[in-house]
Structure formats: structure tokens, C-alpha cells
Design a protein around this motif. Structure first.
Motif, PDB file in Angstrom:
ATOM      1  N   ARG A  76      43.853 -20.651  47.932  1.00 57.61           N
ATOM      2  CA  ARG A  76      43.143 -19.699  48.779  1.00 57.61           C
ATOM      3  C   ARG A  76      42.851 -18.426  48.000  1.00 57.61           C
ATOM      4  O   ARG A  76      43.721 -17.872  47.341  1.00 57.61           O
ATOM      5  CB  ARG A  76      43.991 -19.396  50.006  1.00 57.61           C
ATOM      6  CG  ARG A  76      43.235 -18.626  51.022  1.00 57.61           C
ATOM      7  CD  ARG A  76      43.974 -18.577  52.305  1.00 57.61           C
ATOM      8  NE  ARG A  76      43.185 -17.799  53.241  1.00 57.61           N
ATOM      9  CZ  ARG A  76      43.585 -17.462  54.429  1.00 57.61           C
ATOM     10  NH1 ARG A  76      44.763 -17.849  54.834  1.00 57.61           N
ATOM     11  NH2 ARG A  76      42.828 -16.759  55.208  1.00 57.61           N
ATOM     12  N   ARG A  77      41.633 -17.962  48.107  1.00 61.35           N
ATOM     13  CA  ARG A  77      41.171 -16.798  47.378  1.00 61.35           C
ATOM     14  C   ARG A  77      41.701 -15.533  48.053  1.00 61.35           C
ATOM     15  O   ARG A  77      41.704 -15.427  49.262  1.00 61.35           O
ATOM     16  CB  ARG A  77      39.653 -16.816  47.387  1.00 61.35           C
ATOM     17  CG  ARG A  77      38.999 -15.700  46.688  1.00 61.35           C
ATOM     18  CD  ARG A  77      37.491 -15.814  46.762  1.00 61.35           C
ATOM     19  NE  ARG A  77      37.012 -17.004  46.071  1.00 61.35           N
ATOM     20  CZ  ARG A  77      36.223 -17.906  46.622  1.00 61.35           C
ATOM     21  NH1 ARG A  77      35.826 -17.790  47.841  1.00 61.35           N
ATOM     22  NH2 ARG A  77      35.814 -18.936  45.937  1.00 61.35           N
ATOM     23  N   SER A  78      42.138 -14.575  47.268  1.00 62.92           N
ATOM     24  CA  SER A  78      42.610 -13.318  47.835  1.00 62.92           C
ATOM     25  C   SER A  78      41.406 -12.455  48.224  1.00 62.92           C
ATOM     26  O   SER A  78      40.269 -12.711  47.827  1.00 62.92           O
ATOM     27  CB  SER A  78      43.481 -12.569  46.826  1.00 62.92           C
ATOM     28  OG  SER A  78      42.690 -12.077  45.773  1.00 62.92           O
ATOM     29  N   TYR A  79      41.677 -11.417  49.015  1.00 59.87           N
ATOM     30  CA  TYR A  79      40.613 -10.529  49.474  1.00 59.87           C
ATOM     31  C   TYR A  79      39.962  -9.842  48.279  1.00 59.87           C
ATOM     32  O   TYR A  79      38.739  -9.704  48.216  1.00 59.87           O
ATOM     33  CB  TYR A  79      41.196  -9.507  50.448  1.00 59.87           C
ATOM     34  CG  TYR A  79      40.166  -8.616  51.087  1.00 59.87           C
ATOM     35  CD1 TYR A  79      39.390  -9.066  52.136  1.00 59.87           C
ATOM     36  CD2 TYR A  79      39.966  -7.320  50.647  1.00 59.87           C
ATOM     37  CE1 TYR A  79      38.436  -8.266  52.730  1.00 59.87           C
ATOM     38  CE2 TYR A  79      39.017  -6.506  51.230  1.00 59.87           C
ATOM     39  CZ  TYR A  79      38.256  -6.983  52.274  1.00 59.87           C
ATOM     40  OH  TYR A  79      37.312  -6.178  52.855  1.00 59.87           O
ATOM     41  N   LYS A  85      33.821 -11.460  43.669  1.00 56.25           N
ATOM     42  CA  LYS A  85      32.802 -12.508  43.560  1.00 56.25           C
ATOM     43  C   LYS A  85      31.612 -12.246  44.462  1.00 56.25           C
ATOM     44  O   LYS A  85      30.642 -12.993  44.444  1.00 56.25           O
ATOM     45  CB  LYS A  85      33.414 -13.863  43.892  1.00 56.25           C
ATOM     46  CG  LYS A  85      34.337 -14.358  42.821  1.00 56.25           C
ATOM     47  CD  LYS A  85      34.594 -15.815  42.986  1.00 56.25           C
ATOM     48  CE  LYS A  85      35.355 -16.298  41.769  1.00 56.25           C
ATOM     49  NZ  LYS A  85      35.213 -17.716  41.571  1.00 56.25           N
ATOM     50  N   GLY A  86      31.678 -11.199  45.285  1.00 54.05           N
ATOM     51  CA  GLY A  86      30.555 -10.865  46.150  1.00 54.05           C
ATOM     52  C   GLY A  86      30.523 -11.639  47.448  1.00 54.05           C
ATOM     53  O   GLY A  86      29.512 -11.661  48.141  1.00 54.05           O
ATOM     54  N   ARG A  87      31.618 -12.294  47.814  1.00 50.38           N
ATOM     55  CA  ARG A  87      31.679 -13.057  49.057  1.00 50.38           C
ATOM     56  C   ARG A  87      31.839 -12.134  50.270  1.00 50.38           C
ATOM     57  O   ARG A  87      31.517 -12.505  51.378  1.00 50.38           O
ATOM     58  CB  ARG A  87      32.835 -14.040  49.038  1.00 50.38           C
ATOM     59  CG  ARG A  87      32.842 -14.955  47.853  1.00 50.38           C
ATOM     60  CD  ARG A  87      32.295 -16.309  48.232  1.00 50.38           C
ATOM     61  NE  ARG A  87      32.527 -17.276  47.186  1.00 50.38           N
ATOM     62  CZ  ARG A  87      31.566 -17.791  46.456  1.00 50.38           C
ATOM     63  NH1 ARG A  87      30.336 -17.411  46.645  1.00 50.38           N
ATOM     64  NH2 ARG A  87      31.823 -18.675  45.535  1.00 50.38           N
ATOM     65  N   ILE A  88      32.377 -10.936  50.025  1.00 46.46           N
ATOM     66  CA  ILE A  88      32.564  -9.928  51.064  1.00 46.46           C
ATOM     67  C   ILE A  88      31.814  -8.688  50.612  1.00 46.46           C
ATOM     68  O   ILE A  88      31.924  -8.282  49.452  1.00 46.46           O
ATOM     69  CB  ILE A  88      34.064  -9.613  51.261  1.00 46.46           C
ATOM     70  CG1 ILE A  88      34.822 -10.880  51.668  1.00 46.46           C
ATOM     71  CG2 ILE A  88      34.248  -8.534  52.309  1.00 46.46           C
ATOM     72  CD1 ILE A  88      36.316 -10.710  51.692  1.00 46.46           C
ATOM     73  N   PRO A  89      31.041  -8.068  51.523  1.00 46.35           N
ATOM     74  CA  PRO A  89      30.284  -6.879  51.100  1.00 46.35           C
ATOM     75  C   PRO A  89      31.209  -5.706  50.787  1.00 46.35           C
ATOM     76  O   PRO A  89      32.201  -5.464  51.471  1.00 46.35           O
ATOM     77  CB  PRO A  89      29.385  -6.573  52.288  1.00 46.35           C
ATOM     78  CG  PRO A  89      29.994  -7.266  53.440  1.00 46.35           C
ATOM     79  CD  PRO A  89      30.750  -8.432  52.896  1.00 46.35           C
ATOM     80  N   LEU A  90      30.871  -4.992  49.772  1.00 44.87           N
ATOM     81  CA  LEU A  90      31.634  -3.826  49.353  1.00 44.87           C
ATOM     82  C   LEU A  90      31.129  -2.605  50.101  1.00 44.87           C
ATOM     83  O   LEU A  90      29.926  -2.421  50.256  1.00 44.87           O
ATOM     84  CB  LEU A  90      31.470  -3.634  47.847  1.00 44.87           C
ATOM     85  CG  LEU A  90      32.304  -2.567  47.176  1.00 44.87           C
ATOM     86  CD1 LEU A  90      33.789  -2.882  47.322  1.00 44.87           C
ATOM     87  CD2 LEU A  90      31.955  -2.465  45.713  1.00 44.87           C
ATOM     88  N   GLY A  91      32.064  -1.760  50.581  1.00 44.68           N
ATOM     89  CA  GLY A  91      31.684  -0.539  51.289  1.00 44.68           C
ATOM     90  C   GLY A  91      30.928   0.408  50.374  1.00 44.68           C
ATOM     91  O   GLY A  91      31.039   0.349  49.144  1.00 44.68           O
ATOM     92  N   ARG A  92      30.179   1.317  50.959  1.00 45.24           N
ATOM     93  CA  ARG A  92      29.325   2.200  50.157  1.00 45.24           C
ATOM     94  C   ARG A  92      30.109   3.100  49.214  1.00 45.24           C
ATOM     95  O   ARG A  92      29.770   3.256  48.064  1.00 45.24           O
ATOM     96  CB  ARG A  92      28.490   3.078  51.076  1.00 45.24           C
ATOM     97  CG  ARG A  92      27.404   2.329  51.755  1.00 45.24           C
ATOM     98  CD  ARG A  92      26.549   3.266  52.536  1.00 45.24           C
ATOM     99  NE  ARG A  92      25.529   2.504  53.242  1.00 45.24           N
ATOM    100  CZ  ARG A  92      24.467   3.037  53.752  1.00 45.24           C
ATOM    101  NH1 ARG A  92      24.262   4.316  53.675  1.00 45.24           N
ATOM    102  NH2 ARG A  92      23.584   2.286  54.382  1.00 45.24           N
ATOM    103  N   ALA A  93      31.141   3.744  49.715  1.00 45.98           N
ATOM    104  CA  ALA A  93      31.850   4.725  48.903  1.00 45.98           C
ATOM    105  C   ALA A  93      33.134   4.165  48.315  1.00 45.98           C
ATOM    106  O   ALA A  93      34.010   4.915  47.904  1.00 45.98           O
ATOM    107  CB  ALA A  93      32.159   5.962  49.744  1.00 45.98           C
TER     108      ALA A  93
END
Length: 189
Positions: A76-79, A85-93
Motif C-alpha cells: 500500500r502506497r503511503s500518503y 506521484k501526483g495521485r493526490i493534488p498538492l495544496g497551493r501553499a
């Protein structure tokens, strides 16, 4: 004809007969010729009977075992890895490390709330799927406790109790959660 084909694809047995009757009634009410409607029904039935779709499929009780080596599941991949890997969007700041640390902190806080909440709900006799609804209340109350304090927190908690009481949760249990889990003073909804 599309309605009949959809019924033949999705249903069988008594529900199919009931729904076909409703479709026929509908189109007779639209003054469609009954003979034409009967002919369309026969065409649909024959198409599905010839192809073999009319019979319900029987599923095997268990899949047969495959020969050869066992399939290896990926760990299982960690957060943080999912962020990288770009699977979850990164917050702006945020950077990846900051967002992963915030996620870890939030997960730890949620686990603490659940651990404190479980004995309160067990004492009230609440288990299973009802736990989720009370846990959602506790999560929102946790957010309020990080934002407010004192009288404003008591007022916000009372409003939240009113909201969840309207969603058919027990107000006595909700007040117990406020006092025992979050140490919020006298809450009067």
C-alpha cells in the motif's frame, strides 16, 4: 422499444412482468396501437431468447484456483508517495512534506477522537453503523473546539447538537460526547 430492451437486459421473473405491464399501460395511455405494442414486445422477447440473455446467469460459488505462482499484491502506497506521484493534488501553499505532515497530524488526531469516543458510545449501547454518525458529530465538534473557546464554543456546540438531533441522533449522547470527550462546559441545546 428502448424501454423494453432495457427491462429485458436488467430484470427477469415477476419484476420483469410487472415492469413490462407498466410500460404497456404507459404507451397505451399515449394512444399507441395495442397490436403494434404487442408486436414490439414479441420482437424484444425473441431477440433476447435467441441470444440467450433471457435466462438468469448463475454465478459459480467460488472461483477455480489458478495454477502457478500466487499473485503478488503491491504494498500500500503511503500518503507522501501518492503526493509525490501526483495521485493526490498538492495544496497551493504546501510542499509535499508539509502536506504529508499535516495529513499525519490529522490522522493521529482523528484516531485519538475515535479512541475517546468509543467508550462513551459503548456505555450508551451504540455500536456498528450508528458509530459512524456519532463519529461525524465528534469530528465536527473537534473542528469547532480548535476554532472557538469558552462561551462561543458552548454556543457552537449547542447549535451542532441541535443540528444532529434533527438528524435523529440522541441528544443525551451528544451532550455526553461534548462533556466527556472534549471537556466542553455545560452545553444546553
Amino acid at each position: 422499444m428502448h424501454e423494453l430492451l432495457k427491462l429485458f437486459r436488467t430484470q427477469f421473473g415477476p419484476p420483469l412482468a410487472r415492469d413490462i405491464e407498466l410500460v404497456i399501460r404507459k404507451w397505451v395511455n399515449y394512444e399507441l396501437n395495442l397490436a403494434l405494442l404487442q408486436e414490439l414486445l414479441c420482437i424484444c422477447f425473441l431477440r433476447f431468447e435467441q441470444v440467450g440473455y433471457i435466462k438468469p446467469w448463475s454465478k459459480p460459488m467460488a472461483w477455480p484456483k489458478r495454477r502457478g505462482p500466487k499473485s503478488r499484491r503491491l504494498p500500500r502506497r503511503s500518503y507522501e508517495k501518492a503526493l509525490r506521484k501526483g495521485r493526490i493534488p498538492l495544496g497551493r501553499a504546501n510542499t509535499v512534506e508539509e502536506q504529508a505532515a499535516g495529513h499525519a497530524k490529522g490522522s493521529k488526531h482523528a484516531a485519538e477522537i475515535a479512541a475517546k469516543l468509543r467508550p462513551v458510545l459503548n456505555a450508551a449501547g451504540i455500536t456498528g453503523d450508528r458509530f459512524v454518525r456519532y463519529y461525524a458529530f465528534a469530528q465536527k465538534l473537534g473542528r469547532l473546539s480548535r476554532r472557538y473557546s469558552g462561551k462561543s464554543l458552548c454556543r457552537a456546540a449547542a447549535d451542532l447538537i441541535d443540528l444532529y438531533e434533527a438528524k435523529s441522533l440522541d441528544p443525551a449522547v451528544l451532550t455526553a460526547i461534548c462533556t466527556q470527550v472534549f471537556n466542553i462546559g455545560p452545553v444546553t441545546p
